[in-house]
Design a protein around this motif. Structure first.
Motif: not given
Ligand code: GLY
Ligand code: MN
Ligand code: MN
Length: 439
Positions: A251, A333, A376, A378, A417
């Motif tokens: 991600d 997250h 992550t 971000e 991110e």
């Protein structure tokens, strides 16, 4: 055994151990997990792209619906593989995948036969969406406490899972590099999107989430879904796009400012790269993720002051809530089978809620950082008219440089991110080796 097969066997050994513990803690003796049934759109004969039950994918990378996994204390895991004869959909033979030796595998030709093959399972729980069949089989349906225990264990990634995420990162990084070049060549959102997909070598349903490809002001819409074909030569590209391997996601977000972009916005992009890297550097076991999020607000407020956007220092800005309209989402997250992976707001294995503090309601993880977690980082900085509007009138309005804000609003926003693996002493950035700094 290949290296991946060795990693996978160790992953399964750990699943056996943690699942046995979870079953013992919740007074069950066996667990059945199904890969699940497809979701058919209401009043339609079209199915949504199939996503297996995440708990099934945690054990087994086989694709497709209706497979059953049977887990009993002290026994090798059983995979009842749904393998019908079919002329509507391809049913590829299993072959000899690297993971097969971890299971006792039986093949069945129908869903009925899959459930018949289960046999009698006393004190057994079921996780999945085939609840009618599971109820008829006498299984306890999706027990909350057991699910909480299993979710808790999912936040500690095995080396196999990290390898999957790293493979996904290599694919996503190819897409991001190509997307950046397409943007700097003046491409539209649609062209940049196609360029990403082509470079990554993926089709849409293989993506872990819908890519966000925003030029200019669209970068300030956090989950922007458009792919405009008629806007070119953007000042700014915000692209949030990933890839997945064996259901594990990368991600990744990058923000690129073109040479003709507003110079202050270019400085903000460079500043946010520094903020993001500084936050990544702070990650280590024992730190509360919420404290890292708070640090993110302080660093972003400092950048806003340094660029003449806020007329208050970071502490005063935080106390008065001035950084929140610029950074309205959580810092990050957990990442894994689900892009927003589970148990971020769990306070303990039994599912005790750990809600975010009132001043940071959008924080997705309140957990203490521990070795083996993947999440992550971000941070974002956006010019969102809807969130800034109340501050134009309230008692803090004199602390904002509204003229500069109005000049920067057409540039949209910035998010950077990366995906981090927490190690015993700090962290390993999984993204940067594949996608170094742009600026
Ligand atoms: N791609 C969704 C997110 O970054 O949370
Ligand atoms: Mn994310
Ligand atoms: Mn993202």
């Amino acid at each position: 055994m290949s290296e991946l097969a060795t990693l996978f066997q160790a992953h399964i050994d750990e699943r056996q151990r943690s699942t046995a513990q979870a079953l013992a803690d919740t007074a069950f003796e066996a667990l059945v997990i199904s890969s699940g049934k497809v979701y058919t759109h209401f009043a339609d004969d079209q199915d949504a792209p199939f996503h297996p039950t995440p708990h099934f994918a945690h054990w087994c990378p086989v694709a497709g619906p209706h497979h059953l996994l049977v887990l009993c204390q002290g026994r090798r895991p059983r995979l009842i593989r749904f393998a019908p004869e079919d002329f509507w959909y391809e049913q590829a033979p299993l072959g000899n995948p690297f993971w097969a030796s971890a299971f006792d595998i039986e093949e069945v030709g129908s869903v009925e036969d899959a459930w018949k093959a289960l046999g009698a399972l006393p004190r057994a729980a079921y996780i999945g969406n085939e609840t009618d069949r599971a109820e008829a089989a006498g299984l306890a349906l999706n027990p909350t406490l057991l699910t909480a225990h299993l979710d808790w264990h999912r936040t500690t990634k095995s080396p196999y899972e990290v390898a999957c995420i790293e493979e996904a990162t290599v694919i996503a990084a190819r897409g991001h590099q190509a997307a950046r070049e397409a943007f700097l060549a003046g491409g539209s959102e649609l062209e940049i999107h196609y360029t990403y997909i082509q470079a990554a070598g993926l089709v849409d349903h293989e993506m872990p989430y819908g890519s966000i490809v925003g030029l200019n002001e669209k970068g300030a819409i956090l989950h922007y879904e458009g792919k405009r074909a008629d806007v070119r030569n953007g000042q700014v590209l915000l692209i949030d796009a990933g890839a997945q391997v064996r259901r594990y996601a990368a991600d990744i977000t990058r923000t690129v400012a073109a040479p003709h972009c507003h110079p202050t916005f270019q400085s903000l992009v460079q500043g946010m790269e520094r903020v993001e890297l500084a936050l990544c550097d702070q990650v280590k076991p024992g730190l509360a993720y919420g404290d890292l999020h708070h640090q993110g607000h302080l660093l972003i407020a400092d950048l806003l002051q340094a660029q003449g956007i806020l007329k208050a220092g970071p502490e005063e800005a935080l106390e008065k809530g001035l950084s929140r309209p610029f950074f309205p989402h959580g810092l990050g997250h957990h990442l894994g089978i689900q892009v927003h992976d589970v148990a971020g707001r769990q306070g303990s294995p039994d599912g005790t809620p750990a809600p975010p503090p009132p001043q940071h309601p959008t924080l997705r993880t309140t957990r203490t950082i521990e070795a083996g977690q993947v999440f992550t980082v971000e941070p974002g900085l956006y010019f969102i008219p809807m969130l800034l509007r109340p501050f134009r009138e309230n008692e803090h309005k004199g602390l904002f440089n509204w003229q500069l804000i109005d000049e920067l609003t057409p540039c949209g926003g910035i998010r950077i991110e990366d995906n981090l693996l927490v190690t015993a002493t700090g962290q390993r950035n999984l993204t940067r080796p594949q996608l170094p700094m742009y600026t």
